[in-house]
Design a protein around this motif. Sequence first.
Motif, PDB file in Angstrom:
ATOM      1  N   LEU A  47       0.838  -1.205   0.000  1.00  0.00           N
ATOM      2  CA  LEU A  47       0.000   0.000   0.000  1.00  0.00           C
ATOM      3  C   LEU A  47       0.871   1.252   0.000  1.00  0.00           C
ATOM      4  O   LEU A  47       0.539   2.251  -0.645  1.00  0.00           O
ATOM      5  CB  LEU A  47      -0.920   0.001   1.222  1.00  0.00           C
ATOM      6  N   GLY A  48       2.001   1.185   0.703  1.00  0.00           N
ATOM      7  CA  GLY A  48       2.924   2.312   0.730  1.00  0.00           C
ATOM      8  C   GLY A  48       3.499   2.603  -0.640  1.00  0.00           C
ATOM      9  O   GLY A  48       3.695   3.776  -1.010  1.00  0.00           O
ATOM     10  N   ILE A  49       3.772   1.549  -1.431  1.00  0.00           N
ATOM     11  CA  ILE A  49       4.263   1.747  -2.799  1.00  0.00           C
ATOM     12  C   ILE A  49       3.222   2.488  -3.632  1.00  0.00           C
ATOM     13  O   ILE A  49       3.548   3.424  -4.390  1.00  0.00           O
ATOM     14  CB  ILE A  49       4.596   0.388  -3.450  1.00  0.00           C
ATOM     15  N   TYR A  50       1.961   2.083  -3.494  1.00  0.00           N
ATOM     16  CA  TYR A  50       0.888   2.779  -4.214  1.00  0.00           C
ATOM     17  C   TYR A  50       0.815   4.242  -3.788  1.00  0.00           C
ATOM     18  O   TYR A  50       0.692   5.145  -4.631  1.00  0.00           O
ATOM     19  CB  TYR A  50      -0.451   2.089  -3.953  1.00  0.00           C
ATOM     20  N   ILE A  51       0.905   4.492  -2.487  1.00  0.00           N
ATOM     21  CA  ILE A  51       0.843   5.859  -1.972  1.00  0.00           C
ATOM     22  C   ILE A  51       1.979   6.698  -2.548  1.00  0.00           C
ATOM     23  O   ILE A  51       1.779   7.849  -2.964  1.00  0.00           O
ATOM     24  CB  ILE A  51       0.895   5.847  -0.431  1.00  0.00           C
ATOM     25  N   CYS A  52       3.172   6.132  -2.600  1.00  0.00           N
ATOM     26  CA  CYS A  52       4.325   6.857  -3.147  1.00  0.00           C
ATOM     27  C   CYS A  52       4.143   7.146  -4.632  1.00  0.00           C
ATOM     28  O   CYS A  52       4.497   8.232  -5.114  1.00  0.00           O
ATOM     29  CB  CYS A  52       5.605   6.057  -2.929  1.00  0.00           C
ATOM     30  N   GLN A  53       3.612   6.181  -5.378  1.00  0.00           N
ATOM     31  CA  GLN A  53       3.372   6.382  -6.806  1.00  0.00           C
ATOM     32  C   GLN A  53       2.403   7.527  -7.057  1.00  0.00           C
ATOM     33  O   GLN A  53       2.531   8.271  -8.038  1.00  0.00           O
ATOM     34  CB  GLN A  53       2.831   5.092  -7.435  1.00  0.00           C
ATOM     35  N   GLN A  54       1.438   7.674  -6.169  1.00  0.00           N
ATOM     36  CA  GLN A  54       0.408   8.688  -6.357  1.00  0.00           C
ATOM     37  C   GLN A  54       0.779  10.035  -5.736  1.00  0.00           C
ATOM     38  O   GLN A  54       0.089  11.024  -5.985  1.00  0.00           O
ATOM     39  CB  GLN A  54      -0.901   8.206  -5.731  1.00  0.00           C
ATOM     40  N   SER A 110       4.510  11.101  -3.534  1.00  0.00           N
ATOM     41  CA  SER A 110       5.937  11.402  -3.558  1.00  0.00           C
ATOM     42  C   SER A 110       6.730  10.211  -3.028  1.00  0.00           C
ATOM     43  O   SER A 110       6.351   9.602  -2.019  1.00  0.00           O
ATOM     44  CB  SER A 110       6.244  12.628  -2.685  1.00  0.00           C
ATOM     45  N   TRP A 111       7.859   9.908  -3.703  1.00  0.00           N
ATOM     46  CA  TRP A 111       8.702   8.806  -3.252  1.00  0.00           C
ATOM     47  C   TRP A 111       9.489   9.178  -2.003  1.00  0.00           C
ATOM     48  O   TRP A 111      10.123   8.327  -1.386  1.00  0.00           O
ATOM     49  CB  TRP A 111       9.642   8.374  -4.377  1.00  0.00           C
ATOM     50  N   TRP A 112       9.471  10.452  -1.621  1.00  0.00           N
ATOM     51  CA  TRP A 112      10.099  10.846  -0.361  1.00  0.00           C
ATOM     52  C   TRP A 112       9.414  10.208   0.842  1.00  0.00           C
ATOM     53  O   TRP A 112       9.978  10.125   1.937  1.00  0.00           O
ATOM     54  CB  TRP A 112      10.105  12.367  -0.209  1.00  0.00           C
ATOM     55  N   LEU A 113       8.174   9.767   0.619  1.00  0.00           N
ATOM     56  CA  LEU A 113       7.437   9.121   1.711  1.00  0.00           C
ATOM     57  C   LEU A 113       7.929   7.702   1.985  1.00  0.00           C
ATOM     58  O   LEU A 113       7.675   7.163   3.061  1.00  0.00           O
ATOM     59  CB  LEU A 113       5.942   9.081   1.396  1.00  0.00           C
ATOM     60  N   LEU A 114       8.635   7.097   1.006  1.00  0.00           N
ATOM     61  CA  LEU A 114       9.062   5.707   1.158  1.00  0.00           C
ATOM     62  C   LEU A 114       9.979   5.500   2.370  1.00  0.00           C
ATOM     63  O   LEU A 114       9.718   4.598   3.188  1.00  0.00           O
ATOM     64  CB  LEU A 114       9.739   5.213  -0.116  1.00  0.00           C
TER      65      LEU A 114
END
Length: 313
Positions: A120-127, A129-133
């Motif tokens: 789910l985190g990957i989806y969130i980052c895609q939508q 910012s990848w800084w959230l990873l």
Amino acid sequence: MEIQIKNNQSELLASSKTNWKIWWNLLRPHTLTASFVPVAIGTALALPISSFQLPLFLAMLFASMLIQIATNMFNEYFDYKNGLDTEASIGIGGTIVRDGIAPATILTLSQYTLTGAFLLGIYICQQSSWWLLPIGLCCGAVGYFYSGGPYPISATPLGEVVSGTCMGLIIISISFFLQTGTVTSECVLVSIPTSILIGAILMANNIRDLDGDKQHGRKTLAILLGRKSATTCLMYMFTLSYLWILMLMCTGITGLWSLLTLISLPKAFAAIRGFRRNTTPEALMPAMVATAQTNTLLGLTLSLSLLLDHLLS
């Protein structure tokens, strides 16, 4: 023969229901409002700034809940392995020590659950910012190292600060960011009361378990302060949370609707009264429940007040 078949069917249904309860209790569902509330606060605070993004809200909500569920299961596993949980322990899920589920099964389930949060985190980052990873990975790591590893966070004086920061400040800020693309000082300030009260839940838990934790060589904040001072500290945490909300209202960051949070005050009083009058884990359980209810009620009413500020402004 017909009677025997019916009895067997009844036993199977009862067994199925019991198994369902075992797995449900493993999730510790009564604690999951601690995941929902910060996401709701961050999202409600963002409504006046941008349009509501439902998919990102749901992804963040379920990711937060999965991380908390995984943390609960890691806690179940490592507390058993470290000898903290027994069949007589108060306030635990008890899936291993009471229900006989294999520890390896709990550990595997926790890993799968954390993997679900990661996806789910990957989806969130895609939508967004990848800084959230890296932030999300740190939160997942905290979920593991809170109870696991050679030096569990929960066995140190940092448990309250770490849990409050991760489940309060960070979740609220990310939820706000997903809707707005930024993080403001107002967002950080609004997150403080929830962060404090999440820490208060851990403080209450450590006060209840103080004697047992001390026997196992743990160095929680409650142990370092002593039972009386730890209870006073808990009272100050409640007090600061309510004073902070009044400050938010007086400075115009939140509106008059934030006074709805005072609905939770009786629960805070009940919690402090319980911790002052009792010392045994059994007798302290109502105070533990009141502490968790304070956090839930304050968080939900704060979310509602932010929503009403937006709708009625």
